[in-house]
Design a protein around this motif. Structure first.
Motif, PDB file in Angstrom:
ATOM      1  N   GLY A 158      45.375  31.128  39.980  1.00 53.31           N
ATOM      2  CA  GLY A 158      45.578  32.568  39.998  1.00 53.31           C
ATOM      3  C   GLY A 158      46.195  33.091  38.717  1.00 53.31           C
ATOM      4  N   ILE A 159      47.090  32.302  38.096  1.00 56.88           N
ATOM      5  CA  ILE A 159      47.653  32.709  36.800  1.00 56.88           C
ATOM      6  C   ILE A 159      46.526  32.812  35.770  1.00 56.88           C
ATOM      7  N   GLY A 160      45.613  31.851  35.806  1.00 54.51           N
ATOM      8  CA  GLY A 160      44.467  31.900  34.896  1.00 54.51           C
ATOM      9  C   GLY A 160      43.626  33.142  35.103  1.00 54.51           C
ATOM     10  N   VAL A 161      43.424  33.530  36.358  1.00 51.85           N
ATOM     11  CA  VAL A 161      42.641  34.738  36.658  1.00 51.85           C
ATOM     12  C   VAL A 161      43.337  35.972  36.100  1.00 51.85           C
ATOM     13  N   ILE A 162      44.663  36.064  36.311  1.00 50.34           N
ATOM     14  CA  ILE A 162      45.411  37.235  35.844  1.00 50.34           C
ATOM     15  C   ILE A 162      45.359  37.355  34.332  1.00 50.34           C
ATOM     16  N   LEU A 163      45.629  36.253  33.622  1.00 52.07           N
ATOM     17  CA  LEU A 163      45.660  36.320  32.163  1.00 52.07           C
ATOM     18  C   LEU A 163      44.266  36.574  31.584  1.00 52.07           C
ATOM     19  N   ALA A 164      43.250  35.956  32.154  1.00 52.44           N
ATOM     20  CA  ALA A 164      41.888  36.184  31.652  1.00 52.44           C
ATOM     21  C   ALA A 164      41.464  37.631  31.856  1.00 52.44           C
ATOM     22  N   THR A 165      41.831  38.209  32.986  1.00 53.04           N
ATOM     23  CA  THR A 165      41.500  39.616  33.241  1.00 53.04           C
ATOM     24  C   THR A 165      42.142  40.505  32.179  1.00 53.04           C
ATOM     25  N   GLY A 166      43.404  40.222  31.860  1.00 45.12           N
ATOM     26  CA  GLY A 166      44.072  40.988  30.824  1.00 45.12           C
ATOM     27  C   GLY A 166      43.479  40.749  29.447  1.00 45.12           C
ATOM     28  N   HIS A 167      43.279  39.483  29.091  1.00 51.30           N
ATOM     29  CA  HIS A 167      42.816  39.151  27.741  1.00 51.30           C
ATOM     30  C   HIS A 167      41.461  39.756  27.422  1.00 51.30           C
ATOM     31  N   GLN A 168      40.557  39.751  28.383  1.00 45.75           N
ATOM     32  CA  GLN A 168      39.226  40.292  28.087  1.00 45.75           C
ATOM     33  C   GLN A 168      39.248  41.812  27.976  1.00 45.75           C
ATOM     34  N   ASN A 169      40.354  42.431  28.412  1.00 46.18           N
ATOM     35  CA  ASN A 169      40.490  43.884  28.315  1.00 46.18           C
ATOM     36  C   ASN A 169      41.554  44.296  27.296  1.00 46.18           C
ATOM     37  N   GLY A 170      41.932  43.362  26.419  1.00 44.33           N
ATOM     38  CA  GLY A 170      42.867  43.686  25.351  1.00 44.33           C
ATOM     39  C   GLY A 170      44.305  43.820  25.790  1.00 44.33           C
TER      40      GLY A 170
END
Length: 403
Positions: A158-170
């Motif tokens: 879930g941490i990976g999901v949260i950070l990836a969601t943020g990273h791909q949106n700047g």
């Protein structure tokens, strides 16, 4: 001086980075998005967003160097008190040392906080080599996520999901250690604290890797496998972030090779070699071997690179020499140097080498003897994980490496 005036974000960032890499100063007249801002809404935070989006650069408001602004010490608890009330655009942008040099010629040298520098990034993760060496497949990780006692893997996934969601949106978390996340309802992970900052478009590989780096000291190898699956399932293009952490790829060459974009790979490997110390022989062997691979498939000469890689291999990694010889044989075949392709392939057709090497060499030789280049052979790349040289498959990459 170069004018950076595109309102298209990607074009602006590309132009700004090109000017930065050429040691030029860029003039940014406005915030690079198609939206109008009143003068009063252009704060230093917007300039910070610009420099963080470009990366490895600095900027200073033109008003801070042309004498328009008279600086004074302000007893205000603000991030950049010297820029309070200052119109930050137009601004000068370039490498930090160049911007500081330009600012030093102002009649009144701007204070340090008037020069906005991009956030530092980390690019070396070799100390975590053991953590990143997990041989777990995606199927095995999924089995852990859905099996009994799955609280921990579900949490780090879930941490990976949260950070990836943020990273791909700047959106960068800013302080992504485990204590800032907690298990939530229905098995979902939630972020409970952060120091979020934003940029235009998805984060760079180095920015995203730096953002998630605080997690690595508390992760086990199994945790990393679950995290990377959550990250890559959410943001497949985040593979370039994983490549940086696992293989030290700072320029995107591995991503380009897997995409078979060999022209882009050559450019990326050129940059990587320029950045690589001449004393780091194992890294140079990796880069030279892969550039030879890319050049041979981009109708460019690869002989000099592959010869240099083999010379290094003889000294420090003789176990990789058969693979490099096979690479050289294929490169010669693609260049229609059939005699040399056959000669190299024949040296590998003995029982001392692994069967896959022997069979591949036999195929190259048969094509060469018939006067036909072998155009359908995808050889594995060579990478470096930590300080260890490894073979990197050309297919089934990232999520599908269990196949």
């Amino acid at each position: 001086m170069v004018e950076l005036d595109s309102k298209d974000v990607e074009t602006f960032l590309s132009d700004a980075r090109r000017a930065r890499d050429a040691d030029q100063v860029g003039l940014v007249r406005q915030i690079p998005i198609e939206r109008d801002y009143d003068d009063g809404r252009i704060f230093s935070a917007h300039l910070e967003k610009v420099v963080d989006s470009v990366g490895d650069c600095a900027a200073v408001p033109f008003a801070a160097v042309d004498g328009t602004v008279k600086f004074e010490v302000l007893p205000i608890n603000a991030r950049r008190p010297s820029l309070l009330g200052v119109q930050v655009f137009p601004a000068l942008l370039g490498k930090p040392e160049i911007i500081r040099y330009v600012a030093s010629y102002a009649n009144e040298i701007p204070p340090d906080d008037a020069i906005v520098v991009s956030r530092p990034v980390r690019t070396d993760y070799r100390e975590f080599a053991d953590l990143l060496r997990s041989g777990e497949s995606a199927k095995q990780v999924i089995a852990r996520l859905t099996g009994p006692g799955n609280r921990r893997p579900v949490f780090v996934y879930g941490i990976g999901v949260i950070l990836a969601t943020g990273h791909q949106n700047g959106c960068m978390a800013g302080d992504a250690h485990e204590g800032n996340f907690m298990p939530g309802p229905e098995g979902r992970t939630v972020m409970i604290d952060h120091e979020v900052w934003f940029r235009f478009g998805p984060g760079t590989s180095a920015q995203c890797a730096t953002d998630l780096a605080p997690l690595l000291p508390t992760f086990s190898s199994a945790d990393w496998s679950a995290f990377r699956l959550g990250y890559l399932t959410t943001w497949p293009d985040g593979g370039r972030v994983i490549d940086l952490i696992e293989f030290g790829d700072t320029t995107g060459w591995l991503n380009a090779l897997h995409a078979k974009d060999f022209a882009r790979a050559v450019v990326a490997l050129d940059r990587a070699l320029d950045l690589c110390p001449t004393t780091d022989e194992s890294a140079r062997m990796v880069l030279l071997a892969n550039r030879a691979y890319a050049r041979s498939r981009n109708n460019q000469s690869a002989s000099e690179d592959i010869d240099a890689a083999m010379n290094i291999s003889v000294r420090i990694a003789p176990g990789f020499l058969p693979l490099l010889v096979l690479h050289a044989s294929v490169a010669n075949s693609l260049a229609n140097q059939h005699f040399e392709a056959t000669r190299l392939a024949m040296t590998l057709m003995t029982e001392q080498w692994p069967p896959i090497i022997v069979e591949s060499a036999r195929r190259v030789a048969l094509h060469a003897l018939s006067g036909q280049p072998i155009t359908d052979m995808d050889l594995p790349f060579i990478g470096r994980r930590g300080n260890d040289l490894v073979v990197v498959p050309t297919t089934n990459w990232h999520l599908g490496r269990d196949s």
